[in-house]
Design a protein around this motif. Structure first.
Motif, PDB file in Angstrom:
ATOM      1  N   ALA A 209     -63.014 -25.520 -69.701  1.00 44.28           N
ATOM      2  CA  ALA A 209     -63.793 -26.016 -70.838  1.00 44.28           C
ATOM      3  C   ALA A 209     -64.997 -26.839 -70.385  1.00 44.28           C
ATOM      4  O   ALA A 209     -65.950 -27.017 -71.137  1.00 44.28           O
ATOM      5  CB  ALA A 209     -62.910 -26.862 -71.756  1.00 44.28           C
ATOM      6  N   ARG A 210     -64.963 -27.361 -69.166  1.00 48.42           N
ATOM      7  CA  ARG A 210     -66.117 -28.093 -68.647  1.00 48.42           C
ATOM      8  C   ARG A 210     -67.207 -27.158 -68.150  1.00 48.42           C
ATOM      9  O   ARG A 210     -68.268 -27.603 -67.732  1.00 48.42           O
ATOM     10  CB  ARG A 210     -65.673 -28.981 -67.480  1.00 48.42           C
ATOM     11  N   GLY A 211     -66.903 -25.860 -68.136  1.00 50.88           N
ATOM     12  CA  GLY A 211     -67.913 -24.898 -67.719  1.00 50.88           C
ATOM     13  C   GLY A 211     -67.831 -24.521 -66.254  1.00 50.88           C
ATOM     14  O   GLY A 211     -68.766 -23.946 -65.711  1.00 50.88           O
ATOM     15  N   LEU A 212     -66.723 -24.842 -65.599  1.00 54.51           N
ATOM     16  CA  LEU A 212     -66.581 -24.445 -64.198  1.00 54.51           C
ATOM     17  C   LEU A 212     -66.352 -22.943 -64.110  1.00 54.51           C
ATOM     18  O   LEU A 212     -65.750 -22.341 -65.004  1.00 54.51           O
ATOM     19  CB  LEU A 212     -65.386 -25.170 -63.571  1.00 54.51           C
ATOM     20  N   ARG A 216     -64.049 -21.519 -58.970  1.00 58.37           N
ATOM     21  CA  ARG A 216     -63.950 -22.957 -58.774  1.00 58.37           C
ATOM     22  C   ARG A 216     -62.688 -23.518 -59.403  1.00 58.37           C
ATOM     23  O   ARG A 216     -62.042 -24.406 -58.848  1.00 58.37           O
ATOM     24  CB  ARG A 216     -65.170 -23.655 -59.400  1.00 58.37           C
ATOM     25  N   HIS A 221     -58.930 -26.343 -58.367  1.00 55.10           N
ATOM     26  CA  HIS A 221     -57.932 -27.033 -59.182  1.00 55.10           C
ATOM     27  C   HIS A 221     -56.530 -26.461 -58.989  1.00 55.10           C
ATOM     28  O   HIS A 221     -55.639 -27.136 -58.502  1.00 55.10           O
ATOM     29  CB  HIS A 221     -58.314 -26.967 -60.663  1.00 55.10           C
TER      30      HIS A 221
ATOM     31  N   GLY B  89     -69.026 -26.936 -71.988  1.00 55.69           N
ATOM     32  CA  GLY B  89     -69.274 -28.181 -71.286  1.00 55.69           C
ATOM     33  C   GLY B  89     -70.693 -28.679 -71.448  1.00 55.69           C
ATOM     34  O   GLY B  89     -70.924 -29.873 -71.498  1.00 55.69           O
ATOM     35  N   GLN B 112     -63.809 -35.387 -61.289  1.00 51.23           N
ATOM     36  CA  GLN B 112     -63.617 -34.498 -62.437  1.00 51.23           C
ATOM     37  C   GLN B 112     -64.727 -34.648 -63.472  1.00 51.23           C
ATOM     38  O   GLN B 112     -64.997 -33.721 -64.229  1.00 51.23           O
ATOM     39  CB  GLN B 112     -62.239 -34.733 -63.061  1.00 51.23           C
ATOM     40  N   GLU B 115     -67.869 -32.936 -61.571  1.00 54.67           N
ATOM     41  CA  GLU B 115     -67.886 -31.476 -61.482  1.00 54.67           C
ATOM     42  C   GLU B 115     -68.420 -30.850 -62.777  1.00 54.67           C
ATOM     43  O   GLU B 115     -68.989 -29.759 -62.747  1.00 54.67           O
ATOM     44  CB  GLU B 115     -66.503 -30.926 -61.144  1.00 54.67           C
ATOM     45  N   ALA B 116     -68.243 -31.574 -63.888  1.00 55.72           N
ATOM     46  CA  ALA B 116     -68.798 -31.065 -65.147  1.00 55.72           C
ATOM     47  C   ALA B 116     -70.335 -31.076 -65.080  1.00 55.72           C
ATOM     48  O   ALA B 116     -70.995 -30.180 -65.605  1.00 55.72           O
ATOM     49  CB  ALA B 116     -68.325 -31.920 -66.317  1.00 55.72           C
ATOM     50  N   ALA B 119     -71.526 -28.353 -62.605  1.00 60.80           N
ATOM     51  CA  ALA B 119     -71.378 -26.987 -63.112  1.00 60.80           C
ATOM     52  C   ALA B 119     -72.620 -26.545 -63.882  1.00 60.80           C
ATOM     53  O   ALA B 119     -72.856 -25.356 -64.060  1.00 60.80           O
ATOM     54  CB  ALA B 119     -70.142 -26.883 -64.002  1.00 60.80           C
ATOM     55  N   HIS B 120     -73.420 -27.506 -64.358  1.00 57.86           N
ATOM     56  CA  HIS B 120     -74.540 -27.139 -65.224  1.00 57.86           C
ATOM     57  C   HIS B 120     -75.905 -27.593 -64.719  1.00 57.86           C
ATOM     58  O   HIS B 120     -76.922 -27.082 -65.151  1.00 57.86           O
ATOM     59  CB  HIS B 120     -74.318 -27.720 -66.622  1.00 57.86           C
ATOM     60  N   SER B 167     -66.072 -37.035 -69.359  1.00 57.41           N
ATOM     61  CA  SER B 167     -66.328 -35.726 -68.757  1.00 57.41           C
ATOM     62  C   SER B 167     -66.852 -34.752 -69.796  1.00 57.41           C
ATOM     63  O   SER B 167     -67.635 -33.852 -69.482  1.00 57.41           O
ATOM     64  CB  SER B 167     -65.071 -35.185 -68.077  1.00 57.41           C
TER      65      SER B 167
END
Lengths: 309, 350
Positions: A209-212, A216, A221, B89, B112, B115-116, B119-120, B167
């Motif tokens: 949901a964070r867009g990873l 990854r 994880h 995200g 954590q 990384e969010a 990722a962008h 996050s």
């Protein structure tokens, strides 16, 4: 951490002592003695032999003498083998067994984890069935049967690998693989179930949901945490590989220590039996210790709480 | 301006026990900058709807999926996975229910959150970590530098939820989906987290969908409410309308279940009799009919459409059909909800 290490070391010494004592008691409980199989030997000569090796003394004295020598790093002298000095026997054989074990361990760990991850990612589909099929074969087929099959195919029929004995890296391929298959299969199954469990966790969904990206999430994880139980079993697994090497070394005629120690039991070669127990116990205690340290490095819950305590 | 528009979303999920028909035509919209509360009991499809918006179900889990999820002019159901990933995200972020499980136990809080960002955005790891610390301080975590270097198990539940919110905020999303963000927390912490969400909403000007089964939370926070039952929205309207003029029997039930200050200790808390229907089978009529005190024969046969129940207020109940008889219950409830007297009993005629 230092206190923890020191405590662990003392505990290991205690464990070692218990093992030696038990082995000592057990091996003297086996009927017979080292010179029984000597065909024609006069009672006088037998008496002399026993006195020479100190076997005529009370067991308690023999036991004390062995411990005293061991404390000085002297494993004693073999009663039967050509090379009499056991320290020398081990110095000759251990590197060979260790190399074989290390190769098998690497194959088992890399292969097992890869198969397990592939199976988990392709859950209930072809990759899963293929991996788990392989794993079932690996667990069901004993190493010595696999070894003879491999010899038949790769050495006898195809002629691309040497049949047996020790020398170049080519000599190590078949024994290492025979030794590795069962633990590889075990690791594959463990990694699969552990990975499936982690993939179903909320934090994996949260990471997505964070867009990873998918790789990854899987590597950074899920796999990371899925490997914790795998590390835990590496200690006992190393034990399995080491003990398994007895048979494999025998089949391939490899001059490692496994074969020597197996023969020592039927020979009633008392000092050599004890040395076997000592060498394997030290190896096991050391690997378990390393696994514990590795575990605390990977899992912060253990590392940080351990520091606080 | 409408930001998110879910139109007639149907979804079936594969489970070990066969296909579950989780969503039966969910229609819902969220305007830019508003807070919409989605209310309903466990298993009604609130979370499933939200996870569908974010595309969190894998193709293998989805048995069928129909409808449209419009977001900023695009249909999310049609987006390829790669574009969906870029959206997750950064445009739409999610706060999960349980901060104990929504954080990876073996990675630091800072990692954590960072990384969010990574990722962008094309920033260095160090810059991402600095930003993570800034975010932590923004969501009210004291000593953010120290906390960023810690692991989830070293934080209390409230702090963890703040970290999860940090996050989610990392890339300044336009829509924040908070899926029961306070359910797993202590009551005192709940209030803090809700206040935090409200202040962040003003600050960022983002829209929030607050998924909850707690009507008390709804009354305090939301601009609009959507009541969900058995995979469908049954009533939707502005917060005042839902509380003062509820028009769906299920909403009446929910409101009656709320304990009041005047509820005596000896009184049992009210419940809605029965259980939600099994979503594995077909449901021709209204899913609530079996538990509804006012159900008519039409309720079991035909699915009620959305009827207007007031300004921007709609309800899927046959009772609102012009030919349906008026219900005393409705009248009574409306009055008791709008003006309860000291005894918590309705005034005037029943």
């Amino acid at each position: 951490m230092t206190a923890y290490l020191a405590r662990r070391f003392l505990l290991s010494l205690l464990t070692l002592w218990v093992i030696i004592t038990l082995t000592f008691v057990l091996m003297h409980a086996i009927p017979g003695d080292p010179f029984m199989s000597e065909a024609r030997i006069s009672p006088q000569a037998m008496e002399n032999l026993r006195r020479y090796y100190g076997l005529d003394r009370p067991l308690l004295v023999q036991y004390g003498r062995y411990l005293a020598n061991l404390a000085r790093g002297d494993l004693g002298r073999s009663l039967r083998s050509e090379v009499r000095d056991i320290n020398q026997i081990i110095a000759d054989g251990l590197p060979i067994s260790a190399l074989l074990g290390a190769e098998a361990l690497i194959v088992a760990v890399l292969g097992g984890i890869t198969l397990g991850v592939l199976a988990a990612l392709g859950h209930n589909r072809v990759p899963d069935h293929l991996s788990m099929g392989t794993a079932i074969v690996g667990i069901s087929v004993p190493g010595f049967i696999l070894a003879t099959l491999l010899i038949d195919v790769f050495a006898v029929r195809l002629g691309i690998l040497p049949v047996a004995t020790w020398g170049t890296w080519k000599h190590t391929v078949m024994p290492a693989f025979s030794l590795a298959l069962a633990p590889l299969a075990y690791l594959a199954r463990l990694t699969r179930s552990s990975m499936l469990e982690e993939l179903g966790q909320d934090y994996v969904k949260a990471a997505v949901a964070r867009g990873l990206s998918r790789p990854r999430v899987i590597v950074g994880h899920a796999l990371r945490n899925a490997l914790l139980p795998v590390i835990t079993v590496l200690g006992p697994l190393t034990a399995g590989i080491l003990t398994g090497s007895f048979i494999i070394e025998y089949i391939f005629g490899i001059p490692g220590i496994g074969k020597i120690f197996v023969l020592s039991i039927s020979d009633r070669d008392y000092p050599l039996i004890l040395s076997g127990a000592v060498v394997y116990s030290v190896l096991l205690l050391a690997t378990n210790f390393l696994v514990d340290v590795a575990y605390s490095l990977v899992d912060p819950r253990i590392r940080v709480l351990g520091r606080a305590r | 301006m409408t930001l998110l528009e879910i139109d007639n979303l149907h979804l079936g999920l594969r489970t070990a026990d066969g296909i579950v028909h989780a969503l039966h035509g969910v229609t819902l919209h969220v305007d830019e900058g508003e807070m919409l509360a989605v209310v309903g009991e466990s298993g009604c499809g609130k979370t499933v709807t939200m996870q569908t918006v974010l595309g969190l179900f894998s193709a293998r889990e989805i048995a069928y999926r129909q409808g449209r999820i419009g977001f900023a002019g695009r249909d999310l159901l049609e987006l390829p996975e790669d574009e969906m990933r870029r959206l997750r995200g950064s445009q739409i972020a999610m706060v999960f229910q349980d901060p104990m499980t929504a954080l990876n136990p073996t990675l630091t809080i800072g990692h954590q959150i960072g990384e969010a960002i990574l990722a962008h955005r094309r920033v260095s790891r160090a810059a991402a970590m600095r930003q993570a610390v800034a975010l932590l301080s923004q969501v009210g975590v004291p000593q953010p530098e120290m906390r960023a270097a810690q692991y989830p198990f070293q934080l209390s539940g409230g702090l963890r939820q703040r970290a999860v919110i940090a996050s989610a905020l990392a890339c300044g999303p336009r829509l924040l989906i908070a899926d029961e963000p306070t359910t797993a927390l202590d009551v005192t912490i709940q209030a803090q987290i809700l206040a935090l969400l409200r202040s962040l909403q003003r600050q960022y000007g983002m829209a929030i969908i607050l998924v909850t089964h707690d009507l008390g939370v709804v009354a305090e926070m939301a601009d609009r409410v959507a009541v969900m039952y058995a995979g469908r929205i049954v009533e939707e309207g502005p917060i005042d309308a839902i509380f003062s003029r509820p028009s769906h029997p299920y909403t009446w039930g929910l409101l009656e279940c709320l304990p009041r200050l005047t509820t005596l200790r000896s009184q049992k808390l009210r419940t809605i009799e029965g259980a939600p229907p099994d979503l594995a089978g077909p449901l021709p009529g209204c899913a609530f009919a079996d538990r509804c005190a006012h159900a008519m024969s039409v309720c079991w046969e035909y699915l009620p459409p959305m009827f207007d129940a007031g300004t921007k207020h709609q309800s899927a109940c046959w009772l609102l059909h012009p030919h349906a008889a008026p219900i005393a219950e409705a009248t009574r409830l409306r009055q008791s909800a709008s003006a309860p007297d000291e005894k918590g009993l309705p005034r005037g005629r029943a």
